[in-house]
Scaffold this motif. Structure first.
Motif, PDB file in Angstrom:
ATOM      1  N   LYS A  25     130.601 102.532  87.618  1.00  0.00           N
ATOM      2  CA  LYS A  25     129.283 101.967  87.901  1.00  0.00           C
ATOM      3  C   LYS A  25     128.159 102.742  87.234  1.00  0.00           C
ATOM      4  O   LYS A  25     127.253 102.167  86.612  1.00  0.00           O
ATOM      5  N   GLY A  26     128.192 104.076  87.339  1.00  0.00           N
ATOM      6  CA  GLY A  26     127.137 104.890  86.751  1.00  0.00           C
ATOM      7  C   GLY A  26     127.115 104.795  85.237  1.00  0.00           C
ATOM      8  O   GLY A  26     126.047 104.724  84.619  1.00  0.00           O
ATOM      9  N   THR A  27     128.292 104.778  84.632  1.00  0.00           N
ATOM     10  CA  THR A  27     128.377 104.683  83.176  1.00  0.00           C
ATOM     11  C   THR A  27     127.920 103.316  82.695  1.00  0.00           C
ATOM     12  O   THR A  27     127.242 103.198  81.662  1.00  0.00           O
ATOM     13  N   ALA A  28     128.277 102.274  83.429  1.00  0.00           N
ATOM     14  CA  ALA A  28     127.829 100.923  83.077  1.00  0.00           C
ATOM     15  C   ALA A  28     126.307 100.828  83.142  1.00  0.00           C
ATOM     16  O   ALA A  28     125.675 100.152  82.314  1.00  0.00           O
ATOM     17  N   LYS A  29     125.716 101.528  84.105  1.00  0.00           N
ATOM     18  CA  LYS A  29     124.253 101.552  84.213  1.00  0.00           C
ATOM     19  C   LYS A  29     123.645 102.229  82.985  1.00  0.00           C
ATOM     20  O   LYS A  29     122.642 101.748  82.424  1.00  0.00           O
ATOM     21  N   GLU A  30     124.240 103.347  82.556  1.00  0.00           N
ATOM     22  CA  GLU A  30     123.751 104.022  81.359  1.00  0.00           C
ATOM     23  C   GLU A  30     123.886 103.134  80.128  1.00  0.00           C
ATOM     24  O   GLU A  30     122.995 103.092  79.270  1.00  0.00           O
ATOM     25  N   ALA A  31     125.028 102.445  80.022  1.00  0.00           N
ATOM     26  CA  ALA A  31     125.224 101.537  78.893  1.00  0.00           C
ATOM     27  C   ALA A  31     124.142 100.470  78.864  1.00  0.00           C
ATOM     28  O   ALA A  31     123.571 100.162  77.805  1.00  0.00           O
ATOM     29  N   THR A  32     123.823  99.923  80.029  1.00  0.00           N
ATOM     30  CA  THR A  32     122.772  98.910  80.117  1.00  0.00           C
ATOM     31  C   THR A  32     121.432  99.480  79.663  1.00  0.00           C
ATOM     32  O   THR A  32     120.685  98.838  78.913  1.00  0.00           O
ATOM     33  N   GLU A  33     121.111 100.704  80.103  1.00  0.00           N
ATOM     34  CA  GLU A  33     119.856 101.346  79.704  1.00  0.00           C
ATOM     35  C   GLU A  33     119.810 101.582  78.186  1.00  0.00           C
ATOM     36  O   GLU A  33     118.783 101.349  77.542  1.00  0.00           O
ATOM     37  N   ASN A  34     120.926 102.047  77.622  1.00  0.00           N
ATOM     38  CA  ASN A  34     120.985 102.273  76.178  1.00  0.00           C
ATOM     39  C   ASN A  34     120.781 100.985  75.402  1.00  0.00           C
ATOM     40  O   ASN A  34     120.069 100.945  74.386  1.00  0.00           O
ATOM     41  N   ILE A  35     121.390  99.933  75.871  1.00  0.00           N
ATOM     42  CA  ILE A  35     121.317  98.648  75.165  1.00  0.00           C
ATOM     43  C   ILE A  35     119.922  98.040  75.277  1.00  0.00           C
ATOM     44  O   ILE A  35     119.381  97.511  74.302  1.00  0.00           O
TER      45      ILE A  35
END
Length: 238
Positions: A74-84
């Protein structure tokens, strides 16, 4: 390392967890993905998207592609979303936080990329997050390869970044699913080293397999010309 930022020419990857490193081999993997014409309507799937690096690199070369990036943590997916969202490719990439085994897409994909867990059946870390990132506790190759076959269009392609020692194993698993190895690219740290990673490309059409080798650094510990040529479109400083 609590926080780090990786500067590329067209995007910045923010990484909060030391377990999810942006590695040289994963960058090479991203740089070696196929280029499609924007008019092709290409749909791609990134399995185990991490902080979004591979999806972003693929989007840079394929601005017309629609990319689905699936990440279990979940936390990594959130970071991916922020990066994108912070990149020029936010319209191209959709992040989905789920276990890939439970993922139920409503379409098939023209190209699938995956940098799967490396350390299946080896010593696990006490950190649950590191285990998710680096160990195949819930996603073995025996599970992954049939999923790739299931979600690939009849003329589609797939690519995996794996440890060199698992090369033959993964190729044989592909054959069982009628996924045929079309290209092998072996990665070496220096001319004195043996390969440590393999990039495998697959399709559902049986063809003669092409093989190549890339060395990251020369004997003077400088980046090789072939490495620089591949990564130059992405890195700010190389």
């Amino acid at each position: 390392m609590a926080n780090s930022w990786f500067q590329f020419k067209k995007f910045t990857v923010h990484q909060q967890h030391a377990a999810m490193k942006v590695t040289t081999d994963s960058c090479l993997f991203g740089a070696m993905q196929p280029h499609f014409q924007p008019s092709d309507g290409i749909k791609m799937l990134d399995i185990g998207a991490g902080t979004g690096l591979l999806s972003l690199m693929v989007a840079q070369y394929n601005p017309g592609a629609c990319i689905t990036a699936v990440e279990i943590d979940k936390g990594t997916a959130k970071e991916a979303t922020e990066n994108i969202i912070a990149s020029p490719f936010s319209r191209n990439i959709k992040v989905i936080n789920t276990d890939i085994v439970k993922f139920l897409p409503d379409e098939k994909y023209h190209h699938i990329i995956c940098n799967p867990p490396f350390y299946e059946n080896q010593l696990s870390s006490q950190s649950k997050q590191k285990n998710i990132a680096h160990h195949a506790e819930s996603l073995t190759m025996e599970i992954l390869v049939p999923l790739i076959k299931k979600w690939l269009t009849p003329t589609g392609t797939a690519s995996l970044l794996i440890p060199f020692y698992r090369e033959n194993e993964v190729i044989q698993l592909g054959i069982l699913e009628k996924l045929f190895n079309t290209t092998i690219i072996r990665i070496k740290q220096t001319p004195a080293h043996t390969p440590f990673r393999s990039i495998l490309f697959f399709s559902q059409k049986k063809v003669e397999c092409c093989q190549a080798e890339i060395t990251i650094r020369d004997k003077e510990n400088q980046y090789t010309p072939e490495f620089q040529a591949l990564l130059q479109p992405f890195y700010l400083n190389l």
